[in-house]
Write a protein that holds these residues in place. Structure first.
Motif, mmCIF file in Angstrom:
data_model
loop_
_atom_site.group_PDB
_atom_site.id
_atom_site.type_symbol
_atom_site.label_atom_id
_atom_site.label_comp_id
_atom_site.label_asym_id
_atom_site.label_seq_id
_atom_site.Cartn_x
_atom_site.Cartn_y
_atom_site.Cartn_z
ATOM 1 N N THR A 249 46.603 1.297 9.835
ATOM 2 C CA THR A 249 45.516 2.250 9.601
ATOM 3 C C THR A 249 45.745 3.525 10.412
ATOM 4 O OG1 THR A 249 44.046 0.386 9.212
ATOM 5 C CG2 THR A 249 43.008 2.520 9.618
ATOM 6 N N LEU A 250 46.174 3.367 11.652
ATOM 7 C CA LEU A 250 46.458 4.526 12.497
ATOM 8 C C LEU A 250 47.652 5.328 11.973
ATOM 9 C CD1 LEU A 250 45.824 2.972 16.013
ATOM 10 C CD2 LEU A 250 44.395 4.644 14.816
ATOM 11 N N ARG A 251 48.599 4.657 11.348
ATOM 12 C CA ARG A 251 49.726 5.378 10.752
ATOM 13 C C ARG A 251 49.258 6.290 9.622
ATOM 14 N NH1 ARG A 251 54.700 1.916 9.177
ATOM 15 N NH2 ARG A 251 55.382 3.972 8.496
ATOM 16 N N VAL A 252 48.280 5.814 8.841
ATOM 17 C CA VAL A 252 47.733 6.653 7.770
ATOM 18 C C VAL A 252 47.047 7.873 8.376
ATOM 19 C CG1 VAL A 252 46.076 6.779 5.861
ATOM 20 C CG2 VAL A 252 47.469 4.720 6.174
ATOM 21 N N VAL A 253 46.253 7.666 9.419
ATOM 22 C CA VAL A 253 45.569 8.783 10.080
ATOM 23 C C VAL A 253 46.586 9.798 10.585
ATOM 24 C CG1 VAL A 253 44.155 9.431 12.075
ATOM 25 C CG2 VAL A 253 43.533 7.429 10.712
ATOM 26 N N ASP A 254 47.591 9.319 11.280
ATOM 27 C CA ASP A 254 48.610 10.221 11.832
ATOM 28 C C ASP A 254 49.339 10.984 10.715
ATOM 29 O OD1 ASP A 254 47.919 9.381 14.365
ATOM 30 O OD2 ASP A 254 49.587 7.979 14.549
ATOM 31 N N PHE A 255 49.644 10.299 9.628
ATOM 32 C CA PHE A 255 50.315 10.949 8.497
ATOM 33 C C PHE A 255 49.441 12.052 7.923
ATOM 34 C CE2 PHE A 255 51.054 11.303 3.930
ATOM 35 C CZ PHE A 255 52.403 11.594 3.899
ATOM 36 N N LEU A 256 48.165 11.749 7.686
ATOM 37 C CA LEU A 256 47.270 12.735 7.085
ATOM 38 C C LEU A 256 47.015 13.925 8.003
ATOM 39 C CD1 LEU A 256 44.684 10.389 5.344
ATOM 40 C CD2 LEU A 256 46.499 11.750 4.266
ATOM 41 N N ARG A 257 46.953 13.670 9.295
ATOM 42 C CA ARG A 257 46.740 14.773 10.232
ATOM 43 C C ARG A 257 47.973 15.655 10.352
ATOM 44 N NH1 ARG A 257 42.918 13.237 15.122
ATOM 45 N NH2 ARG A 257 43.344 15.427 15.422
ATOM 46 N N GLY A 258 49.150 15.077 10.141
ATOM 47 C CA GLY A 258 50.383 15.837 10.264
ATOM 48 C C GLY A 258 50.836 16.481 8.966
ATOM 49 N N GLU A 259 50.279 16.032 7.866
ATOM 50 C CA GLU A 259 50.684 16.533 6.545
ATOM 51 C C GLU A 259 49.732 17.636 6.118
ATOM 52 O OE1 GLU A 259 52.714 17.371 3.546
ATOM 53 O OE2 GLU A 259 53.450 15.646 4.651
ATOM 54 N N THR A 260 50.130 18.873 6.346
ATOM 55 C CA THR A 260 49.237 20.004 6.069
ATOM 56 C C THR A 260 49.174 20.368 4.593
ATOM 57 O OG1 THR A 260 51.032 21.551 6.513
ATOM 58 C CG2 THR A 260 49.583 20.971 8.371
ATOM 59 N N GLN A 261 50.087 19.854 3.780
ATOM 60 C CA GLN A 261 50.109 20.180 2.362
ATOM 61 C C GLN A 261 49.104 19.381 1.535
ATOM 62 O OE1 GLN A 261 51.939 22.776 1.245
ATOM 63 N NE2 GLN A 261 52.430 23.044 3.397
ATOM 64 N N LEU A 262 48.593 18.286 2.087
ATOM 65 C CA LEU A 262 47.648 17.461 1.336
ATOM 66 C C LEU A 262 46.220 17.972 1.554
ATOM 67 C CD1 LEU A 262 49.033 13.851 1.945
ATOM 68 C CD2 LEU A 262 49.244 15.262 -0.116
ATOM 69 N N PRO A 263 45.488 18.208 0.465
ATOM 70 C CA PRO A 263 44.116 18.723 0.581
ATOM 71 C C PRO A 263 43.094 17.609 0.811
ATOM 72 C CG PRO A 263 44.722 18.569 -1.725
ATOM 73 C CD PRO A 263 45.928 18.142 -0.935
ATOM 74 N N VAL A 264 43.137 17.004 2.001
ATOM 75 C CA VAL A 264 42.257 15.874 2.303
ATOM 76 C C VAL A 264 40.820 16.370 2.456
ATOM 77 C CG1 VAL A 264 41.755 14.019 3.943
ATOM 78 C CG2 VAL A 264 44.127 14.625 3.432
ATOM 79 N N PHE B 60 52.600 10.304 -1.878
ATOM 80 C CA PHE B 60 51.493 9.701 -1.126
ATOM 81 C C PHE B 60 51.297 8.244 -1.535
ATOM 82 C CE2 PHE B 60 46.915 8.988 -0.174
ATOM 83 C CZ PHE B 60 47.041 9.059 1.202
ATOM 84 N N ARG B 61 51.351 7.958 -2.817
ATOM 85 C CA ARG B 61 51.230 6.564 -3.270
ATOM 86 C C ARG B 61 52.350 5.712 -2.698
ATOM 87 N NH1 ARG B 61 50.862 5.724 -9.281
ATOM 88 N NH2 ARG B 61 51.170 3.637 -8.525
ATOM 89 N N ALA B 62 53.571 6.230 -2.668
ATOM 90 C CA ALA B 62 54.700 5.477 -2.112
ATOM 91 C C ALA B 62 54.461 5.173 -0.634
ATOM 92 C CB ALA B 62 56.001 6.251 -2.300
ATOM 93 N N PHE B 63 53.975 6.170 0.101
ATOM 94 C CA PHE B 63 53.664 5.964 1.516
ATOM 95 C C PHE B 63 52.611 4.872 1.684
ATOM 96 C CE2 PHE B 63 50.853 6.977 5.105
ATOM 97 C CZ PHE B 63 51.753 6.810 6.155
ATOM 98 N N MET B 64 51.543 4.950 0.883
ATOM 99 C CA MET B 64 50.466 3.965 1.002
ATOM 100 C C MET B 64 50.923 2.568 0.576
ATOM 101 S SD MET B 64 47.997 5.511 2.456
ATOM 102 C CE MET B 64 46.657 4.348 2.274
ATOM 103 N N TYR B 65 51.782 2.475 -0.432
ATOM 104 C CA TYR B 65 52.315 1.175 -0.853
ATOM 105 C C TYR B 65 53.165 0.536 0.237
ATOM 106 C CZ TYR B 65 50.950 1.064 -5.791
ATOM 107 O OH TYR B 65 50.247 0.988 -6.959
ATOM 108 N N GLU B 66 53.802 1.346 1.070
ATOM 109 C CA GLU B 66 54.580 0.801 2.182
ATOM 110 C C GLU B 66 53.685 0.125 3.205
ATOM 111 O OE1 GLU B 66 57.063 3.679 4.052
ATOM 112 O OE2 GLU B 66 58.088 4.204 2.182
ATOM 113 N N LEU B 67 52.446 0.603 3.316
ATOM 114 C CA LEU B 67 51.549 0.111 4.358
ATOM 115 C C LEU B 67 50.548 -0.917 3.873
ATOM 116 C CD1 LEU B 67 50.756 3.491 6.127
ATOM 117 C CD2 LEU B 67 52.596 1.872 6.608
ATOM 118 N N GLY B 68 50.166 -0.847 2.619
ATOM 119 C CA GLY B 68 49.117 -1.735 2.145
ATOM 120 C C GLY B 68 49.176 -1.932 0.647
ATOM 121 N N ILE B 69 48.053 -2.398 0.101
ATOM 122 C CA ILE B 69 47.972 -2.651 -1.332
ATOM 123 C C ILE B 69 46.741 -1.940 -1.889
ATOM 124 C CG2 ILE B 69 49.193 -4.863 -1.268
ATOM 125 C CD1 ILE B 69 46.446 -6.252 -1.307
#
Length: 129
Positions: free
Chosen positions: A13-28, A58-67
């Motif tokens: 879960t923390l990896r997702v947070v870190d990814f989203l905070r570091g990825e400035t191209q995604l309009p979260v 993004f889907r590929a990243f999330m599939y690596e971490l969860g379902i």
């Protein structure tokens, strides 16, 4: 666009947070994190549609971490209530879910929850590792 996934533990879960905070191209628009006894539900809502390339990455990243997660009606209602502006506290009371974070991706909320939960139990369950 929104993405809803089930993750097995806090570290993922923390990896997702870190990814989203570091990825400035995604309009979260917001990220919601709900803890369940056996893992974590993470919803990420984008403020606009992603390009096909961004979506695939993004889907590929999330599939690596969860379902991908199909919520039951109680979780659906809790997520909807949060999205419509109800406070996390009132959502937790009404739907009996542990809303750990809602809004901008927030590492501190998750770490604080884990620390307090582990302190209360006296040990660290696998889902909080």
């Amino acid at each position: 666009m929104e993405y809803l996934y089930y993750l097995a533990n806090t570290s993922l879960t923390l990896r997702v947070v870190d990814f989203l905070r570091g990825e400035t191209q995604l309009p979260v628009k917001f990220m919601t994190v709900i803890h369940q006894i056996d893992g974590w539900i993470v919803k990420v809502k984008m403020s606009e549609y992603l390009t096909p390339h961004q979506h695939g990455d993004f889907r590929a990243f999330m599939y690596e971490l969860g379902i991908p997660y199909e919520p039951d009606i109680r979780i659906q209602m809790a997520l909807w209530a949060l999205e419509t502006g109800q406070s996390p506290l009132s959502v937790m009371r009404r739907y009996q879910v542990a809303v750990v974070s809602h809004g901008s991706p927030n590492r501190e909320d998750i770490e604080t929850f884990r620390t307090q939960f582990v302190r209360g139990l006296g040990y660290c369950p696998e889902a909080l590792a």
